[in-house]
Design a protein around this motif. Sequence first.
Motif, PDB file in Angstrom:
ATOM      1  N   LYS A  32      29.940  38.305  40.801  1.00 54.39           N
ATOM      2  CA  LYS A  32      28.924  38.702  41.783  1.00 54.39           C
ATOM      3  C   LYS A  32      27.960  37.548  42.058  1.00 54.39           C
ATOM      4  CE  LYS A  32      26.385  41.740  44.149  1.00 54.39           C
ATOM      5  NZ  LYS A  32      26.827  42.349  45.416  1.00 54.39           N
ATOM      6  N   LEU A  33      27.536  36.862  40.992  1.00 51.93           N
ATOM      7  CA  LEU A  33      26.640  35.715  41.152  1.00 51.93           C
ATOM      8  C   LEU A  33      27.293  34.594  41.949  1.00 51.93           C
ATOM      9  CD1 LEU A  33      24.979  35.345  37.621  1.00 51.93           C
ATOM     10  CD2 LEU A  33      23.814  35.870  39.770  1.00 51.93           C
ATOM     11  N   LEU A  34      28.609  34.436  41.760  1.00 50.73           N
ATOM     12  CA  LEU A  34      29.347  33.378  42.451  1.00 50.73           C
ATOM     13  C   LEU A  34      29.737  33.768  43.871  1.00 50.73           C
ATOM     14  CD1 LEU A  34      31.683  32.299  39.504  1.00 50.73           C
ATOM     15  CD2 LEU A  34      29.756  30.994  40.435  1.00 50.73           C
ATOM     16  N   GLY A  35      29.394  34.996  44.271  1.00 55.57           N
ATOM     17  CA  GLY A  35      29.701  35.447  45.613  1.00 55.57           C
ATOM     18  C   GLY A  35      31.137  35.879  45.822  1.00 55.57           C
ATOM     19  N   LEU A  36      31.818  36.245  44.736  1.00 57.49           N
ATOM     20  CA  LEU A  36      33.216  36.674  44.823  1.00 57.49           C
ATOM     21  C   LEU A  36      33.289  38.191  44.961  1.00 57.49           C
ATOM     22  CD1 LEU A  36      34.726  34.469  41.955  1.00 57.49           C
ATOM     23  CD2 LEU A  36      34.838  34.043  44.422  1.00 57.49           C
ATOM     24  N   SER A  37      34.019  38.667  45.935  1.00 50.72           N
ATOM     25  CA  SER A  37      34.226  40.098  46.092  1.00 50.72           C
ATOM     26  C   SER A  37      35.260  40.579  45.083  1.00 50.72           C
ATOM     27  CB  SER A  37      34.716  40.413  47.514  1.00 50.72           C
ATOM     28  OG  SER A  37      33.780  39.968  48.473  1.00 50.72           O
ATOM     29  N   GLN A  38      35.190  41.870  44.732  1.00 48.56           N
ATOM     30  CA  GLN A  38      36.130  42.432  43.771  1.00 48.56           C
ATOM     31  C   GLN A  38      37.448  42.796  44.474  1.00 48.56           C
ATOM     32  OE1 GLN A  38      35.930  43.042  40.199  1.00 48.56           O
ATOM     33  NE2 GLN A  38      34.495  41.380  40.594  1.00 48.56           N
ATOM     34  N   THR A  39      38.165  41.740  44.906  1.00 47.81           N
ATOM     35  CA  THR A  39      39.487  41.927  45.507  1.00 47.81           C
ATOM     36  C   THR A  39      40.499  42.244  44.406  1.00 47.81           C
ATOM     37  OG1 THR A  39      40.041  39.588  45.272  1.00 47.81           O
ATOM     38  CG2 THR A  39      38.924  40.257  47.304  1.00 47.81           C
ATOM     39  N   ASP A  40      41.710  42.605  44.804  1.00 43.53           N
ATOM     40  CA  ASP A  40      42.749  42.892  43.808  1.00 43.53           C
ATOM     41  C   ASP A  40      43.010  41.678  42.925  1.00 43.53           C
ATOM     42  OD1 ASP A  40      43.091  45.489  44.588  1.00 43.53           O
ATOM     43  OD2 ASP A  40      44.819  45.092  45.888  1.00 43.53           O
ATOM     44  N   PHE A  41      43.004  40.474  43.524  1.00 42.96           N
ATOM     45  CA  PHE A  41      43.261  39.281  42.712  1.00 42.96           C
ATOM     46  C   PHE A  41      42.121  39.027  41.733  1.00 42.96           C
ATOM     47  CE2 PHE A  41      42.553  34.728  41.946  1.00 42.96           C
ATOM     48  CZ  PHE A  41      43.665  34.492  41.138  1.00 42.96           C
ATOM     49  N   VAL A  42      40.886  39.147  42.191  1.00 42.77           N
ATOM     50  CA  VAL A  42      39.739  38.891  41.306  1.00 42.77           C
ATOM     51  C   VAL A  42      39.748  39.876  40.139  1.00 42.77           C
ATOM     52  CG1 VAL A  42      37.217  38.950  41.134  1.00 42.77           C
ATOM     53  CG2 VAL A  42      38.308  37.821  43.074  1.00 42.77           C
ATOM     54  N   LYS A  43      40.068  41.141  40.415  1.00 49.12           N
ATOM     55  CA  LYS A  43      40.154  42.131  39.333  1.00 49.12           C
ATOM     56  C   LYS A  43      41.242  41.752  38.331  1.00 49.12           C
ATOM     57  CE  LYS A  43      38.762  46.071  42.226  1.00 49.12           C
ATOM     58  NZ  LYS A  43      39.249  47.328  42.824  1.00 49.12           N
ATOM     59  N   THR A  44      42.398  41.350  38.838  1.00 51.15           N
ATOM     60  CA  THR A  44      43.491  40.942  37.957  1.00 51.15           C
ATOM     61  C   THR A  44      43.111  39.683  37.185  1.00 51.15           C
ATOM     62  OG1 THR A  44      45.201  41.925  39.354  1.00 51.15           O
ATOM     63  CG2 THR A  44      45.888  40.147  37.902  1.00 51.15           C
ATOM     64  N   PHE A  45      42.449  38.751  37.859  1.00 52.74           N
ATOM     65  CA  PHE A  45      41.977  37.528  37.198  1.00 52.74           C
ATOM     66  C   PHE A  45      41.068  37.868  36.027  1.00 52.74           C
ATOM     67  CE2 PHE A  45      38.973  34.118  36.516  1.00 52.74           C
ATOM     68  CZ  PHE A  45      39.742  32.966  36.586  1.00 52.74           C
ATOM     69  N   GLU A  46      40.124  38.782  36.264  1.00 53.45           N
ATOM     70  CA  GLU A  46      39.150  39.152  35.225  1.00 53.45           C
ATOM     71  C   GLU A  46      39.822  39.833  34.033  1.00 53.45           C
ATOM     72  OE1 GLU A  46      35.460  39.789  38.390  1.00 53.45           O
ATOM     73  OE2 GLU A  46      36.627  41.496  37.673  1.00 53.45           O
ATOM     74  N   ILE A  47      40.931  40.516  34.280  1.00 56.40           N
ATOM     75  CA  ILE A  47      41.685  41.133  33.187  1.00 56.40           C
ATOM     76  C   ILE A  47      42.558  40.103  32.484  1.00 56.40           C
ATOM     77  CG2 ILE A  47      43.517  42.801  32.633  1.00 56.40           C
ATOM     78  CD1 ILE A  47      42.465  44.522  34.968  1.00 56.40           C
ATOM     79  N   SER A  48      43.257  39.281  33.272  1.00 56.68           N
ATOM     80  CA  SER A  48      44.298  38.409  32.733  1.00 56.68           C
ATOM     81  C   SER A  48      43.763  37.232  31.929  1.00 56.68           C
ATOM     82  CB  SER A  48      45.191  37.898  33.867  1.00 56.68           C
ATOM     83  OG  SER A  48      45.815  38.969  34.541  1.00 56.68           O
ATOM     84  N   ILE A  49      42.627  36.634  32.339  1.00 59.69           N
ATOM     85  CA  ILE A  49      42.156  35.476  31.583  1.00 59.69           C
ATOM     86  C   ILE A  49      41.644  35.870  30.192  1.00 59.69           C
ATOM     87  CG2 ILE A  49      41.589  34.142  33.630  1.00 59.69           C
ATOM     88  CD1 ILE A  49      38.621  34.588  32.938  1.00 59.69           C
ATOM     89  N   THR A 191      47.168  42.929  30.348  1.00 58.56           N
ATOM     90  CA  THR A 191      47.515  41.856  31.280  1.00 58.56           C
ATOM     91  C   THR A 191      48.923  42.046  31.841  1.00 58.56           C
ATOM     92  OG1 THR A 191      46.094  40.305  30.094  1.00 58.56           O
ATOM     93  CG2 THR A 191      47.763  39.368  31.549  1.00 58.56           C
ATOM     94  N   GLY A 192      49.868  42.338  30.955  1.00 63.41           N
ATOM     95  CA  GLY A 192      51.246  42.524  31.393  1.00 63.41           C
ATOM     96  C   GLY A 192      51.385  43.654  32.392  1.00 63.41           C
ATOM     97  N   TYR A 193      50.736  44.769  32.101  1.00 64.26           N
ATOM     98  CA  TYR A 193      50.838  45.929  32.990  1.00 64.26           C
ATOM     99  C   TYR A 193      50.191  45.646  34.340  1.00 64.26           C
ATOM    100  CZ  TYR A 193      50.849  50.837  34.427  1.00 64.26           C
ATOM    101  OH  TYR A 193      51.058  52.013  35.117  1.00 64.26           O
ATOM    102  N   ASP A 194      49.045  44.966  34.317  1.00 58.25           N
ATOM    103  CA  ASP A 194      48.345  44.684  35.556  1.00 58.25           C
ATOM    104  C   ASP A 194      49.129  43.691  36.418  1.00 58.25           C
ATOM    105  OD1 ASP A 194      45.705  45.227  36.974  1.00 58.25           O
ATOM    106  OD2 ASP A 194      45.770  43.042  37.024  1.00 58.25           O
ATOM    107  N   LEU A 195      49.690  42.658  35.798  1.00 56.00           N
ATOM    108  CA  LEU A 195      50.490  41.696  36.553  1.00 56.00           C
ATOM    109  C   LEU A 195      51.747  42.353  37.110  1.00 56.00           C
ATOM    110  CD1 LEU A 195      50.189  38.470  34.352  1.00 56.00           C
ATOM    111  CD2 LEU A 195      49.197  38.862  36.614  1.00 56.00           C
ATOM    112  N   LEU A 196      52.310  43.264  36.357  1.00 57.88           N
ATOM    113  CA  LEU A 196      53.491  43.985  36.827  1.00 57.88           C
ATOM    114  C   LEU A 196      53.164  44.808  38.065  1.00 57.88           C
ATOM    115  CD1 LEU A 196      56.473  44.673  36.170  1.00 57.88           C
ATOM    116  CD2 LEU A 196      55.623  46.639  34.880  1.00 57.88           C
ATOM    117  N   LYS A 197      51.954  45.383  38.070  1.00 63.11           N
ATOM    118  CA  LYS A 197      51.534  46.229  39.184  1.00 63.11           C
ATOM    119  C   LYS A 197      51.160  45.431  40.428  1.00 63.11           C
ATOM    120  CE  LYS A 197      51.632  50.563  37.731  1.00 63.11           C
ATOM    121  NZ  LYS A 197      52.314  51.630  38.483  1.00 63.11           N
ATOM    122  N   SER A 198      50.531  44.259  40.221  1.00 63.96           N
ATOM    123  CA  SER A 198      49.987  43.562  41.390  1.00 63.96           C
ATOM    124  C   SER A 198      50.279  42.069  41.452  1.00 63.96           C
ATOM    125  CB  SER A 198      48.464  43.761  41.438  1.00 63.96           C
ATOM    126  OG  SER A 198      47.868  43.364  40.218  1.00 63.96           O
TER     127      SER A 198
END
Length: 256
Positions: A32-49, A191-198
């Motif tokens: 939010k501070l960086l101005g990033l919207s919670q898109t599907d990729f950003v959500k997956t990024f936040e889970i996967s890293i 991470t595995g489940y989320d990447l599989l989904k999206s």
Amino acid sequence: MGYIHSLILGIVEGLSEFLPISSTAHLILSSKLLGLSQTDFVKTFEISIQLGAILAVVWLYWKKFLIKYEVLKRIVIAFLPTAVLGLLAYKIVKNYLLESYQIIIGALFLGGIFLIVFDLLHKEKEKDTQAISKIPFSKCFLIGIFQSIAMIPGVSRAGATIVGGLILGLSRKTIVEFSFLLAIPTMLAATGYDLLKSGLSFSGENFIALGIGFVVAFLVALITIKFFIKYVQNNNFILFGIYRIIISIIFFLWVI
């Protein structure tokens, strides 16, 4: 999401994953501070890293714990509640809870109060379980239930498992190390489940950004784990509770 964003969020993840302050909340609020919207990729990024930070545990502990059958059995048992509940609640968590700043900030604030009150009341005893391989299976399962509460962003997976273990009579160092180990199957599955989904819908640039965050989170987590283990041997969690309250108030005033 740019590569600088990936670098910053990787640092945030590595610093916050193993502390009782909620890495998920910090990633979402940092985005939010960086101005990033919670898109599907950003959500997956936040889970996967988060998996990058978890691999730091494998790097540091595989000889000490991960080749011991008695320890592995206890990790699997503790993982079961989160595996089942996480599968059932996946859509609710990703499509609703991860987008609610009110829930995230509220969980940070209430969790901070709880940490302070709990630590003031809790007294560790000499008879508390000192070895992971000696934790009763029933307690492992209950610790897993505590961990599953952290599906609510802002609760803190580390905080929930540590408090649960202390309530059940484990020593601080034992439950902190068990919390580290329990994170391995938990984040692998998430991470595995989320990447599989999206994940199949992401571009090559997305995967490069994900790789940067992953590696940075791993390197920073190596340092954080060593610090936290030394810290808990001589200190309580009250400072983390105070920090949670302060950061939640700041973001409440800014976001809400």
